[in-house]
Design an enzyme around this catalytic site. Structure first.
Site, mmCIF file in Angstrom:
data_model
loop_
_atom_site.group_PDB
_atom_site.id
_atom_site.type_symbol
_atom_site.label_atom_id
_atom_site.label_comp_id
_atom_site.label_asym_id
_atom_site.label_seq_id
_atom_site.Cartn_x
_atom_site.Cartn_y
_atom_site.Cartn_z
ATOM 1 N N TYR A 139 0.872 -1.173 0.000
ATOM 2 C CA TYR A 139 0.000 0.000 0.000
ATOM 3 C C TYR A 139 0.904 1.216 0.000
ATOM 4 O O TYR A 139 1.369 1.679 1.042
ATOM 5 C CB TYR A 139 -0.937 -0.001 1.205
ATOM 6 C CG TYR A 139 -2.171 -0.846 0.999
ATOM 7 C CD1 TYR A 139 -2.692 -1.055 -0.275
ATOM 8 C CD2 TYR A 139 -2.837 -1.422 2.073
ATOM 9 C CE1 TYR A 139 -3.815 -1.822 -0.472
ATOM 10 C CE2 TYR A 139 -3.972 -2.200 1.884
ATOM 11 C CZ TYR A 139 -4.460 -2.388 0.610
ATOM 12 O OH TYR A 139 -5.576 -3.141 0.422
ATOM 13 N N LYS A 192 4.627 -14.304 -0.609
ATOM 14 C CA LYS A 192 4.719 -14.699 -2.024
ATOM 15 C C LYS A 192 6.192 -14.748 -2.410
ATOM 16 O O LYS A 192 6.618 -14.193 -3.433
ATOM 17 C CB LYS A 192 3.927 -13.720 -2.897
ATOM 18 C CG LYS A 192 3.753 -14.177 -4.342
ATOM 19 C CD LYS A 192 2.987 -15.476 -4.493
ATOM 20 C CE LYS A 192 2.806 -15.836 -5.966
ATOM 21 N NZ LYS A 192 2.235 -17.192 -6.133
ATOM 22 N N ASP A 225 -1.597 -17.059 -2.674
ATOM 23 C CA ASP A 225 -2.620 -17.635 -3.538
ATOM 24 C C ASP A 225 -3.107 -18.972 -2.987
ATOM 25 O O ASP A 225 -4.311 -19.254 -2.965
ATOM 26 C CB ASP A 225 -2.116 -17.775 -4.970
ATOM 27 C CG ASP A 225 -0.710 -18.339 -5.062
ATOM 28 O OD1 ASP A 225 -0.009 -18.422 -4.038
ATOM 29 O OD2 ASP A 225 -0.291 -18.709 -6.183
ATOM 30 N N ASP A 249 -5.086 -7.379 4.115
ATOM 31 C CA ASP A 249 -6.377 -6.744 3.853
ATOM 32 C C ASP A 249 -7.277 -7.688 3.061
ATOM 33 O O ASP A 249 -8.455 -7.891 3.391
ATOM 34 C CB ASP A 249 -6.138 -5.447 3.083
ATOM 35 C CG ASP A 249 -7.354 -4.541 3.067
ATOM 36 O OD1 ASP A 249 -8.328 -4.836 3.785
ATOM 37 O OD2 ASP A 249 -7.325 -3.533 2.343
ATOM 38 N N ASP A 253 -10.740 -9.903 4.590
ATOM 39 C CA ASP A 253 -12.083 -9.800 4.013
ATOM 40 C C ASP A 253 -12.612 -11.180 3.649
ATOM 41 O O ASP A 253 -13.786 -11.502 3.891
ATOM 42 C CB ASP A 253 -12.051 -8.913 2.770
ATOM 43 C CG ASP A 253 -12.054 -7.434 3.109
ATOM 44 O OD1 ASP A 253 -11.978 -7.102 4.310
ATOM 45 O OD2 ASP A 253 -12.107 -6.607 2.182
#
Length: 367
Positions: A139, A192, A225, A249, A253
């Site tokens: 971000y 990742k 993933d 984030d 969710d």
């Protein structure tokens, strides 16, 4: 000798959309819980401007007086914001939540996901916590001293910075390991590093280094993933997850939704000496003002703030009040009272009233 009552000052920022409905619901429930706990703490609420109303009155979504007053509080409740609807230049600026998190260096975003027996859930055995590093990562608007962290060298090329530093990972990893050591002693690092080898590879490796100080906590790691699939298929196998900003984030969710609804997903944003309760969901302008929103995420975020205050100030009353809020919410849903997103018919205010009634049935004596 009677135990002295502790008074907390807590900032209240209702925000936009459904904020003026769900934040007062959380205030009502927290007041009921602190009153119900014998020898309990009390809260003085300090309303402060933020969001669209603040733009209209002060010309900015987060006025300086708001930041200055927040610094004087023991904690604060932040409602959702609808920055996408703000007029320019406010729409393109760092959103109100980001401004506050960055200003106070609230580096740990702690987001539980726990399903309710009485509500619909894709994964009904979900009970986990996602610890999201809150100041760096991908971000870009939070990880630079000045500017947004994004730039365009030409009209057809856009570049964003993604920053990972050892000190930032070390401190959020310790928060995650401390949580895991108090729960089921299992921590999962999400990264990742097969592609982003230097950045998320550093995140993974520093977390592994911190793990040496927690020999009783089992540690594993997964690519982001693959983690999305594991959460859907076997969320009950996970306890505490730690990851960088954007990945956290997205995962939180997803975790909130598989537990029943994003409307039940609470969180706090914390540093060593400041904490902000903030529901993980958005402002839902399509249902704003209709008394339909699910207030559970905001109510349980308030409970998390009470728990944080109890731990910080060695205040057993605040800790008991936090547990009382969570139990009352669970009892209310299990008793068949829920908002539409959980398959029920209760209104926002009606659900809050039911939780307050449940608190009254679980009056907790002091120590």
């Amino acid at each position: 000798m009677a135990m002295a009552t502790r008074r907390y000052r807590v900032g209240v920022l209702e925000g936009d959309g459904i904020g003026p409905e769900i934040v007062p619901a959380a205030v009502r429930v927290m007041d009921a819980a602190t009153a119900a706990v014998g020898g309990g703490s009390t809260i003085d609420w300090v309303p402060l401007p933020l969001g669209a109303a603040a733009i209209a009155e002060y010309g900015t979504a987060v006025p300086d007086k708001t930041l200055q007053t927040l610094a004087e509080q023991d904690g604060w409740l932040l409602g959702p914001h609808d920055s996408a609807s703000y007029p320019e230049p406010h729409r393109s600026a760092l959103n109100p939540s980001g401004v506050i998190r960055k200003h106070f260096d609230l580096f740990a975003n702690i987001r539980p996901a726990k399903s309710f027996e009485g509500a619909r859930a894709v994964s009904p055995d979900t009970d986990l916590i996602i610890v999201r590093e809150n100041t760096q990562g991908f971000y870009a608007d939070r990880n630079t001293y000045a500017g947004t962290g994004e730039f365009m060298p030409s009209p057809d090329v856009a570049i964003a910075l993604g920053i990972i530093t050892r000190p930032a990972v070390e401190r959020v990893a310790r928060v995650a390991f401390d949580l895991a050591s108090r729960r089921r002693r299992h921590l999962t690092i999400v990264h990742k590093a097969n592609v982003l080898r230097l950045t998320t590879g550093l995140f993974r490796d520093v977390c592994r280094e911190i793990a040496r100080g927690y020999p009783d906590v089992a540690v594993d790691d997964f690519h982001i993933d693959a983690m999305t699939v594991h959460l859907v298929r076997r969320s009950a196998n996970f306890d505490v997850l730690v990851t960088e900003n954007m990945m956290g984030d997205i995962l939180s969710d997803l975790a909130g939704e598989i537990a029943g609804s994003l409307g039940i997903a609470p969180s706090i944003n914390a540093s060593q000496d400041a904490a902000m309760a903030q529901a993980a969901h958005g402002s839902a302008p399509d249902i704003a003002g209709r008394d339909l929103a699910n207030p559970i995420a905001m109510i349980n975020s308030g409970a998390m703030l009470l728990e944080w205050l109890g731990a910080r100030h060695d205040d057993g009353a605040a800790t008991r009040a936090a547990a009382l809020v969570e139990q009352a919410v669970t009892d209310t849903v299990n008793g068949g009272v829920a908002t539409r997103d959980l398959g029920g018919t209760a209104s926002t205010s009606g659900f809050a009233a039911a939780v307050v009634a449940a608190i009254g049935q679980h009056r907790v004596p002091g120590p």
